[in-house]
Design a protein around this motif. Sequence first.
Motif, PDB file in Angstrom:
ATOM      1  N   ARG A 172      31.758  57.674  55.721  1.00 62.37           N
ATOM      2  CA  ARG A 172      30.466  57.690  54.771  1.00 62.37           C
ATOM      3  C   ARG A 172      29.240  57.475  55.596  1.00 62.37           C
ATOM      4  O   ARG A 172      28.190  58.143  55.080  1.00 62.37           O
ATOM      5  CB  ARG A 172      30.673  56.344  53.886  1.00 62.37           C
ATOM      6  CG  ARG A 172      31.615  57.006  52.607  1.00 62.37           C
ATOM      7  CD  ARG A 172      31.485  55.613  51.832  1.00 62.37           C
ATOM      8  NE  ARG A 172      32.732  54.811  52.547  1.00 62.37           N
ATOM      9  CZ  ARG A 172      32.876  53.515  52.229  1.00 62.37           C
ATOM     10  NH1 ARG A 172      31.964  52.813  51.036  1.00 62.37           N
ATOM     11  NH2 ARG A 172      33.692  52.602  52.491  1.00 62.37           N
ATOM     12  N   LEU A 173      29.232  56.655  56.614  1.00 59.61           N
ATOM     13  CA  LEU A 173      28.161  56.448  57.448  1.00 59.61           C
ATOM     14  C   LEU A 173      27.561  58.058  58.115  1.00 59.61           C
ATOM     15  O   LEU A 173      26.387  58.448  58.093  1.00 59.61           O
ATOM     16  CB  LEU A 173      28.412  55.562  58.561  1.00 59.61           C
ATOM     17  CG  LEU A 173      28.668  54.169  58.330  1.00 59.61           C
ATOM     18  CD1 LEU A 173      29.115  53.355  59.256  1.00 59.61           C
ATOM     19  CD2 LEU A 173      26.993  53.659  57.874  1.00 59.61           C
ATOM     20  N   PHE A 174      28.345  58.644  58.730  1.00 61.54           N
ATOM     21  CA  PHE A 174      28.112  60.107  59.209  1.00 61.54           C
ATOM     22  C   PHE A 174      27.791  60.867  58.197  1.00 61.54           C
ATOM     23  O   PHE A 174      26.852  61.843  58.287  1.00 61.54           O
ATOM     24  CB  PHE A 174      29.493  60.437  60.117  1.00 61.54           C
ATOM     25  CG  PHE A 174      29.548  60.114  61.307  1.00 61.54           C
ATOM     26  CD1 PHE A 174      28.661  60.344  62.513  1.00 61.54           C
ATOM     27  CD2 PHE A 174      30.614  59.124  61.747  1.00 61.54           C
ATOM     28  CE1 PHE A 174      28.684  59.818  63.720  1.00 61.54           C
ATOM     29  CE2 PHE A 174      30.743  58.556  62.984  1.00 61.54           C
ATOM     30  CZ  PHE A 174      29.869  58.949  64.003  1.00 61.54           C
ATOM     31  N   ALA A 175      28.318  60.924  56.863  1.00 59.83           N
ATOM     32  CA  ALA A 175      28.116  61.755  55.799  1.00 59.83           C
ATOM     33  C   ALA A 175      26.609  61.567  55.493  1.00 59.83           C
ATOM     34  O   ALA A 175      25.803  62.371  55.229  1.00 59.83           O
ATOM     35  CB  ALA A 175      28.819  61.406  54.489  1.00 59.83           C
ATOM     36  N   VAL A 176      26.047  60.407  55.609  1.00 60.35           N
ATOM     37  CA  VAL A 176      24.979  60.195  55.065  1.00 60.35           C
ATOM     38  C   VAL A 176      23.773  60.365  56.278  1.00 60.35           C
ATOM     39  O   VAL A 176      22.486  60.967  55.924  1.00 60.35           O
ATOM     40  CB  VAL A 176      24.666  58.572  54.553  1.00 60.35           C
ATOM     41  CG1 VAL A 176      22.984  58.427  54.406  1.00 60.35           C
ATOM     42  CG2 VAL A 176      25.214  58.464  53.352  1.00 60.35           C
ATOM     43  N   ARG A 177      24.275  60.212  57.516  1.00 60.52           N
ATOM     44  CA  ARG A 177      23.149  60.433  58.482  1.00 60.52           C
ATOM     45  C   ARG A 177      23.175  61.814  58.745  1.00 60.52           C
ATOM     46  O   ARG A 177      22.013  62.437  59.324  1.00 60.52           O
ATOM     47  CB  ARG A 177      23.953  59.939  59.813  1.00 60.52           C
ATOM     48  CG  ARG A 177      23.389  60.400  61.142  1.00 60.52           C
ATOM     49  CD  ARG A 177      22.004  59.746  61.125  1.00 60.52           C
ATOM     50  NE  ARG A 177      21.227  60.071  62.633  1.00 60.52           N
ATOM     51  CZ  ARG A 177      20.792  61.377  62.769  1.00 60.52           C
ATOM     52  NH1 ARG A 177      20.753  62.369  61.855  1.00 60.52           N
ATOM     53  NH2 ARG A 177      20.137  61.795  63.940  1.00 60.52           N
ATOM     54  N   LEU A 178      23.968  62.838  58.568  1.00 53.31           N
ATOM     55  CA  LEU A 178      23.964  64.050  59.061  1.00 53.31           C
ATOM     56  C   LEU A 178      23.602  64.950  57.601  1.00 53.31           C
ATOM     57  O   LEU A 178      23.509  66.163  57.704  1.00 53.31           O
ATOM     58  CB  LEU A 178      25.546  64.549  59.684  1.00 53.31           C
ATOM     59  CG  LEU A 178      25.742  63.959  60.683  1.00 53.31           C
ATOM     60  CD1 LEU A 178      27.272  64.386  61.125  1.00 53.31           C
ATOM     61  CD2 LEU A 178      24.779  64.259  61.821  1.00 53.31           C
ATOM     62  N   ALA A 179      23.676  64.442  56.353  1.00 44.86           N
ATOM     63  CA  ALA A 179      23.434  65.129  55.314  1.00 44.86           C
ATOM     64  C   ALA A 179      22.348  66.142  55.285  1.00 44.86           C
ATOM     65  O   ALA A 179      22.276  67.274  54.858  1.00 44.86           O
ATOM     66  CB  ALA A 179      23.645  64.440  54.057  1.00 44.86           C
ATOM     67  N   THR A 234      35.432  75.302  54.034  1.00 41.30           N
ATOM     68  CA  THR A 234      34.936  76.789  53.943  1.00 41.30           C
ATOM     69  C   THR A 234      33.595  76.599  52.990  1.00 41.30           C
ATOM     70  O   THR A 234      32.994  77.500  52.392  1.00 41.30           O
ATOM     71  CB  THR A 234      35.804  77.416  53.232  1.00 41.30           C
ATOM     72  OG1 THR A 234      36.350  76.843  52.012  1.00 41.30           O
ATOM     73  CG2 THR A 234      37.018  77.824  54.010  1.00 41.30           C
ATOM     74  N   GLY A 235      33.097  75.270  52.849  1.00 33.80           N
ATOM     75  CA  GLY A 235      32.022  75.137  51.972  1.00 33.80           C
ATOM     76  C   GLY A 235      32.179  74.998  50.648  1.00 33.80           C
ATOM     77  O   GLY A 235      30.934  75.169  49.937  1.00 33.80           O
ATOM     78  N   GLY A 236      33.199  74.554  50.047  1.00 36.16           N
ATOM     79  CA  GLY A 236      33.545  74.803  48.760  1.00 36.16           C
ATOM     80  C   GLY A 236      33.103  73.509  48.189  1.00 36.16           C
ATOM     81  O   GLY A 236      33.206  73.417  46.753  1.00 36.16           O
ATOM     82  N   LEU A 237      32.335  72.336  48.831  1.00 36.15           N
ATOM     83  CA  LEU A 237      31.938  71.175  47.925  1.00 36.15           C
ATOM     84  C   LEU A 237      30.335  71.110  48.601  1.00 36.15           C
ATOM     85  O   LEU A 237      30.018  70.067  49.437  1.00 36.15           O
ATOM     86  CB  LEU A 237      32.775  70.024  48.642  1.00 36.15           C
ATOM     87  CG  LEU A 237      34.065  70.381  47.817  1.00 36.15           C
ATOM     88  CD1 LEU A 237      34.991  68.885  48.194  1.00 36.15           C
ATOM     89  CD2 LEU A 237      34.339  70.204  46.309  1.00 36.15           C
ATOM     90  N   PRO A 238      29.499  72.037  48.320  1.00 37.21           N
ATOM     91  CA  PRO A 238      28.128  71.784  48.931  1.00 37.21           C
ATOM     92  C   PRO A 238      27.405  70.857  48.610  1.00 37.21           C
ATOM     93  O   PRO A 238      26.359  70.264  49.288  1.00 37.21           O
ATOM     94  CB  PRO A 238      27.486  73.173  48.758  1.00 37.21           C
ATOM     95  CG  PRO A 238      28.194  73.391  47.224  1.00 37.21           C
ATOM     96  CD  PRO A 238      29.590  73.111  47.389  1.00 37.21           C
ATOM     97  N   TYR A 239      27.695  69.985  47.502  1.00 37.68           N
ATOM     98  CA  TYR A 239      26.949  69.045  47.075  1.00 37.68           C
ATOM     99  C   TYR A 239      27.304  67.565  47.112  1.00 37.68           C
ATOM    100  O   TYR A 239      27.263  66.862  46.089  1.00 37.68           O
ATOM    101  CB  TYR A 239      26.073  69.268  45.577  1.00 37.68           C
ATOM    102  CG  TYR A 239      24.785  68.411  45.159  1.00 37.68           C
ATOM    103  CD1 TYR A 239      23.704  68.665  46.100  1.00 37.68           C
ATOM    104  CD2 TYR A 239      24.918  67.757  44.247  1.00 37.68           C
ATOM    105  CE1 TYR A 239      22.473  67.957  45.569  1.00 37.68           C
ATOM    106  CE2 TYR A 239      23.657  66.942  44.042  1.00 37.68           C
ATOM    107  CZ  TYR A 239      22.512  67.018  44.690  1.00 37.68           C
ATOM    108  OH  TYR A 239      21.538  66.348  44.242  1.00 37.68           O
ATOM    109  N   THR A 240      28.475  67.455  47.980  1.00 37.70           N
ATOM    110  CA  THR A 240      29.152  66.289  48.007  1.00 37.70           C
ATOM    111  C   THR A 240      28.892  65.632  49.305  1.00 37.70           C
ATOM    112  O   THR A 240      28.962  66.167  50.392  1.00 37.70           O
ATOM    113  CB  THR A 240      30.727  66.796  48.020  1.00 37.70           C
ATOM    114  OG1 THR A 240      31.027  67.459  47.024  1.00 37.70           O
ATOM    115  CG2 THR A 240      31.592  65.572  48.281  1.00 37.70           C
ATOM    116  N   VAL A 241      28.490  64.263  49.278  1.00 35.06           N
ATOM    117  CA  VAL A 241      28.137  63.509  50.300  1.00 35.06           C
ATOM    118  C   VAL A 241      28.753  62.168  50.510  1.00 35.06           C
ATOM    119  O   VAL A 241      28.611  61.325  49.647  1.00 35.06           O
ATOM    120  CB  VAL A 241      26.841  63.084  50.570  1.00 35.06           C
ATOM    121  CG1 VAL A 241      26.385  62.407  51.789  1.00 35.06           C
ATOM    122  CG2 VAL A 241      25.917  64.624  50.541  1.00 35.06           C
ATOM    123  N   GLY A 242      29.965  61.973  51.297  1.00 32.66           N
ATOM    124  CA  GLY A 242      30.596  60.943  51.392  1.00 32.66           C
ATOM    125  C   GLY A 242      31.660  60.475  50.417  1.00 32.66           C
ATOM    126  O   GLY A 242      32.443  59.445  50.714  1.00 32.66           O
TER     127      GLY A 242
END
Length: 256
Positions: A172-179, A234-242
């Motif tokens: 989750r930390l990396f998800a927010v940092r890199l989003a 493959t990018g199927g969840l483009p608006y998913t973060v964490g």
Amino acid sequence: MTPRPTALVTGARGGIGRAIAVGLAQAGFDLAVVDLQVDEALLETVRLATDLGANAVALAGDISAIEHHETLLDAAQAAIGALSCLVNNAGVSVLSRGDLLEVSPQSFDRCHQVNTRGTFFLTQAFARRLRRQTPCEQHRCIITITSSNVHAVSTLRGEYGISKAGLSMASRLFAVRLADEGIGVYEVQPGLIATEMTVPSKARYDAEIERGLTAIKRWGQPEDVARVVTTMATGGLPYTVGQAVPVDGGLLIPKF
């Protein structure tokens, strides 16, 4: 011609890791598959991916040896090109199941060194590398396999659950940092998956599944996890973060 996407998959000699490698090969990825040693099992993963048209290479690597992470990434990049996806699948279980009051420092440290510390720093090294690269047309992402034990308490293997809970937070930390940099970071939480690791528990859980432990009354298969990973890669969840995606047949849904 658009370059093929590339992925490094750790813990790929069998089970979930092999299924993920095969799923990504089917989706058009070239692959570097990693395990502690290049043995016949890891080479079989390479053969399966190659049969599907992938350029695939087997690499030896211990993710707990963080001083070797850059060498591992360099070797993967030299073999298949600039990497666009990392799948953190490698992990270990407890040295022996038992009373929480009897957990040894050796077993605790082993779970932490591989599952949490090793994966965290490999993710860090990979993320830094992605940021240095010129953005490409491929979906850039990091996918981490944790466990339903992030939530479900098992006192017989407490050190494993602690290590995976820490890894879930790291994801989750990396998800927010890199989003905001166009790098997707995802977590998959497998439940009861039929692999070599779960063979010792099969008889016990066969009965529990039949009694309704899972909403879908069967064991999960490695391919069930692989389908979710491939969708993410493959990018199927483009608006998913964490957000974590459970692959557990309804194991963790409260039922009465």
